[in-house]
Design a protein around this motif. Sequence first.
Motif, PDB file in Angstrom:
ATOM      1  N   THR A 138      72.334  23.233  17.694  1.00  0.00           N
ATOM      2  CA  THR A 138      71.325  23.586  18.695  1.00  0.00           C
ATOM      3  C   THR A 138      70.378  24.605  18.079  1.00  0.00           C
ATOM      4  O   THR A 138      70.584  25.081  16.955  1.00  0.00           O
ATOM      5  CB  THR A 138      71.947  24.226  19.959  1.00  0.00           C
ATOM      6  N   SER A 160      71.908  24.437  29.080  1.00  0.00           N
ATOM      7  CA  SER A 160      70.914  24.344  30.144  1.00  0.00           C
ATOM      8  C   SER A 160      70.627  25.720  30.740  1.00  0.00           C
ATOM      9  O   SER A 160      69.465  26.115  30.924  1.00  0.00           O
ATOM     10  CB  SER A 160      71.407  23.387  31.235  1.00  0.00           C
ATOM     11  N   ILE A 170      67.644  18.189  29.704  1.00  0.00           N
ATOM     12  CA  ILE A 170      68.276  18.356  28.393  1.00  0.00           C
ATOM     13  C   ILE A 170      68.355  17.001  27.700  1.00  0.00           C
ATOM     14  O   ILE A 170      68.745  15.996  28.303  1.00  0.00           O
ATOM     15  CB  ILE A 170      69.694  18.952  28.537  1.00  0.00           C
ATOM     16  N   ALA A 192      72.510  14.681  31.415  1.00  0.00           N
ATOM     17  CA  ALA A 192      71.510  14.838  30.347  1.00  0.00           C
ATOM     18  C   ALA A 192      71.079  13.476  29.829  1.00  0.00           C
ATOM     19  O   ALA A 192      71.723  12.449  30.086  1.00  0.00           O
ATOM     20  CB  ALA A 192      72.078  15.694  29.212  1.00  0.00           C
ATOM     21  N   ASP A 216      67.287  19.000  22.354  1.00  0.00           N
ATOM     22  CA  ASP A 216      67.889  20.313  22.551  1.00  0.00           C
ATOM     23  C   ASP A 216      69.214  20.484  21.823  1.00  0.00           C
ATOM     24  O   ASP A 216      69.655  21.608  21.592  1.00  0.00           O
ATOM     25  CB  ASP A 216      68.129  20.546  24.045  1.00  0.00           C
TER      26      ASP A 216
END
Length: 328
Positions: A138, A160, A170, A192, A216
């Motif tokens: 991430t 999130s 996301i 997501a 993300d």
Amino acid sequence: MVSLTGDLSPLRPDRNLAMELVRATEAAAIRAVPFIGRGAKEAADGAAVDAMRAFLGTVAFQGRVVIGEGEKDNAPMLFNGEVVGTGTGPLCDIAVDPIDGTSLTAAGRQNALSVIAVSDRGTMLDASSVFYMDKLVTGPAGVGVVDIRLPIGENIRRLSAALGKPVDEIVVSVLNRPRHEQLIQEIRDAGAGTRLMSDGDVAGGINAARHGARTDMCVGVGGSPEGIVTACAIKALGGHIQGRLWPRDDDERQRGIDAGLDMDKVYEADDLVKGDNTIFVATGVTDGQLVAGVRREAGYIYTESVVLRGASGTLRRIASEHLVSKWL
């Protein structure tokens, strides 16, 4: 020569080295051009390997290949343990992938890259005895928030909250493989969205960590070498990366143990590549979110590259024009 950290010792990779390495990824990408969309991934890879090896031989450093072509492709050049460079300058570990995404190149699809990653000598994990790694990547918001040991739904909810965006906004990148069918369903069950990649999880990981990118998080089982390369880039982006080795059978598991690898360990960023003195360079072979692919118009070839330096936390883009007559 000035090092990344201000140390005047000539034994560390520096910013000038980063610029020299771009020439090698540009060369590999350009040499692959005649094979884009031609269905000949071995020929594309061979041309890129030859070009990258030739240019690395002119770079003033002592680069030991920790992650190379030979282990996965039985290549005669850029094999694990090979020393490249002029034999003078900084002592480095080096990871190379002349084409990350040979199948993408052969099919003319997006996100094929030519990649080199460099760190101080002795800092790069050699995970070549176990081909696959389960990874979680991430951007900075995930640091200290997500953990590969948690269910994917929990990680999505945590990220999130950290990003301050709804779960249904996301987007998670995953390689589109049968082994990921359950993982993909769990991501969607959590609310997501997914971005399924056919290949090229180095680009997938970097895009997940970049500020302003359209994904993300990047998760799932991909190549162990790609995990080490991605870690070098994540150092510059301030992002989060974790990996667990994923042996395919008992024999591979034992080879990893014999090589000193821990099959049960969660490898953090500093386990994959120690310290922040890292350089990552990539040139686009085909178009993608990270960089544009090689483009030819009239008598010119255009390339786009990125250079990420861990010590300074910078991402630079380099657009270059090359005379066709000098290359193809």
